[in-house]
Scaffold this motif. Structure first.
Motif, PDB file in Angstrom:
ATOM      1  N   PRO A 212       0.710  -1.322   0.169  1.00  0.00           N
ATOM      2  CA  PRO A 212      -0.096  -0.037   0.047  1.00  0.00           C
ATOM      3  C   PRO A 212       1.038   1.374   0.016  1.00  0.00           C
ATOM      4  O   PRO A 212       0.254   2.152  -0.480  1.00  0.00           O
ATOM      5  N   SER A 213       2.235   1.233   0.519  1.00  0.00           N
ATOM      6  CA  SER A 213       2.993   2.389   0.531  1.00  0.00           C
ATOM      7  C   SER A 213       3.285   2.934  -0.929  1.00  0.00           C
ATOM      8  O   SER A 213       3.566   4.044  -1.087  1.00  0.00           O
ATOM      9  N   LEU A 214       2.847   2.060  -1.937  1.00  0.00           N
ATOM     10  CA  LEU A 214       3.209   2.652  -3.318  1.00  0.00           C
ATOM     11  C   LEU A 214       2.086   3.207  -3.852  1.00  0.00           C
ATOM     12  O   LEU A 214       2.335   3.708  -4.917  1.00  0.00           O
ATOM     13  N   ALA A 215       1.154   3.392  -3.380  1.00  0.00           N
ATOM     14  CA  ALA A 215      -0.195   4.044  -4.004  1.00  0.00           C
ATOM     15  C   ALA A 215      -0.053   5.455  -4.300  1.00  0.00           C
ATOM     16  O   ALA A 215       0.499   6.138  -3.267  1.00  0.00           O
ATOM     17  N   VAL A 216      -0.410   5.925  -5.201  1.00  0.00           N
ATOM     18  CA  VAL A 216      -0.399   7.255  -5.527  1.00  0.00           C
ATOM     19  C   VAL A 216      -1.582   7.853  -5.752  1.00  0.00           C
ATOM     20  O   VAL A 216      -2.072   9.087  -5.304  1.00  0.00           O
ATOM     21  N   VAL A 222      -6.157   2.150  -0.799  1.00  0.00           N
ATOM     22  CA  VAL A 222      -5.319   0.841  -1.076  1.00  0.00           C
ATOM     23  C   VAL A 222      -5.086   0.299   0.389  1.00  0.00           C
ATOM     24  O   VAL A 222      -5.218  -0.793   0.903  1.00  0.00           O
ATOM     25  N   SER A 223      -4.768   1.272   1.302  1.00  0.00           N
ATOM     26  CA  SER A 223      -4.656   0.841   2.797  1.00  0.00           C
ATOM     27  C   SER A 223      -5.651   0.176   3.471  1.00  0.00           C
ATOM     28  O   SER A 223      -5.438  -0.787   4.147  1.00  0.00           O
ATOM     29  N   SER A 249       1.383  -3.768   6.673  1.00  0.00           N
ATOM     30  CA  SER A 249       2.040  -2.590   6.490  1.00  0.00           C
ATOM     31  C   SER A 249       1.819  -1.495   7.754  1.00  0.00           C
ATOM     32  O   SER A 249       0.603  -1.076   8.030  1.00  0.00           O
ATOM     33  N   GLU A 250       3.012  -1.101   8.131  1.00  0.00           N
ATOM     34  CA  GLU A 250       3.025  -0.031   9.315  1.00  0.00           C
ATOM     35  C   GLU A 250       2.301   1.227   8.917  1.00  0.00           C
ATOM     36  O   GLU A 250       1.438   2.040   9.298  1.00  0.00           O
ATOM     37  N   ASP A 251       2.825   1.569   7.449  1.00  0.00           N
ATOM     38  CA  ASP A 251       2.477   2.761   6.791  1.00  0.00           C
ATOM     39  C   ASP A 251       0.903   2.879   6.660  1.00  0.00           C
ATOM     40  O   ASP A 251       0.123   3.971   6.883  1.00  0.00           O
ATOM     41  N   ALA A 252       0.285   1.688   6.340  1.00  0.00           N
ATOM     42  CA  ALA A 252      -1.229   1.582   6.322  1.00  0.00           C
ATOM     43  C   ALA A 252      -1.882   2.114   7.319  1.00  0.00           C
ATOM     44  O   ALA A 252      -2.870   2.937   7.389  1.00  0.00           O
TER      45      ALA A 252
END
Ligand SMILES: [Fe+2]
Length: 284
Positions: A212-216, A222-223, A249-252
């Motif tokens: 998900p961290s690649l989502a633009v 996405v997260s 994913s921690e980012d999500a």
């Protein structure tokens, strides 16, 4: 090791059926700002299956209350156009998702069941984090693993190699797909979604649900799908090879500002909803 060529993949994607005339007509109508509940009822009622599903959904614990819903137009008002759209889309893709996927160690109907639970979970998360389009999240959750339907064919051929990599325990499953086949199921799913002319951010959610961290375009959605997918696994409902090596994913989590407390609230809400058989789009 021979990797799958893009041309071969495209021809496999071409074998995936497009939506029927009826489905296209209903989807177009639901996008029409001038359409009303009566008009939607008129189209839906031409299809017995859709009629039954709309009524079931409207009477499910999640949407319904104490009030019994008897007509499609009442159901349309209650559910909203986006939820009806998700339902129509869902019952159309069900046929594709229902098959057995030996390459992923999924029995017949398992992916379909899992996808519906992921869709329900995505909607619960979306509401919890106040994402503006919870029904869009539902659709993305439902379709996120559709690429498996095509990659399964190649995975079965390379079963031995994959088993060995899995046994080493070092590889997340998507990485094995990429290494062995040259593509992962998110990328292939995105190709199918493009073929169905689904919105760009839905295509992105399908493609990047494991990263998900690649989502633009729409990192939030996405997260949501990523966390929903992980939760379905934590609930012990995500069976098959992919579920065994899930990376959360921690980012999500940060992006959606979800903490442990919220996660457990989401989980218990999902458990309540899925214990009601009416919450599912279709029997399997
Ligand atoms: Fe996946």
């Amino acid at each position: 090791m021979t990797k799958v060529s893009l041309g071969e993949l495209v021809s496999r994607v071409d074998e995936i059926p497009v939506f029927s005339e009826t489905v296209n007509r209903i989807l177009t109508l639901l996008e029409d700002p001038k359409a009303d509940a009566k008009g939607v009822e008129h189209e839906i009622m031409k299809d017995q299956g859709f009629t039954a599903k709309v009524l079931r959904l409207a009477n499910s614990a999640y949407f319904g209350g104490s009030r019994k819903i008897h007509t499609v137009s009442q159901a349309t008002v209650l559910l909203g156009f986006q939820a009806i759209k998700s339902m129509v889309l869902a019952s159309s893709v069900g046929k594709v998702l229902v098959r057995e996927l030996p390459g992923y160690a999924l029995e017949k109907e398992e992916l379909w069941r899992q996808s519906q639970i992921c869709a329900i979970t995505s909607r619960v998360i979306a509401k919890k984090v106040k994402y503006s389009k919870p029904d869009q999240a539902y659709t993305a959750g439902l379709l996120h693993d559709i690429g498996k339907v095509i990659l399964d064919y190649y995975l079965s051929e390379q079963y031995q190699v994959i088993q060995e990599k899995m046994a080493s325990g070092k590889w997340p499953f998507v990485a094995i797909e990429e290494e062995v086949l040259g593509f992962h199921h998110g990328q292939v799913g995105a190709k199918i979604a493009e073929k169905w002319r689904l919105p760009e951010d839905l295509v992105e959610a399908i493609e990047l649900h494991h990263t998900p961290s690649l989502a633009v375009l729409n990192p939030q959605m996405v997260s949501i799908i990523h966390i929903a997918d992980g939760l379905v696994m934590m609930l012990g409902l995500h069976l098959g090879a992919d579920g065994l090596a899930y990376e959360f994913s921690e980012d999500a989590m940060k992006l959606l500002k979800i903490d442990e407390q919220m996660l457990s609230e989401i989980m218990s809400e999902v458990v309540d909803i899925i214990s009601d058989e009416n919450a599912y789009i279709s029997e399997i």
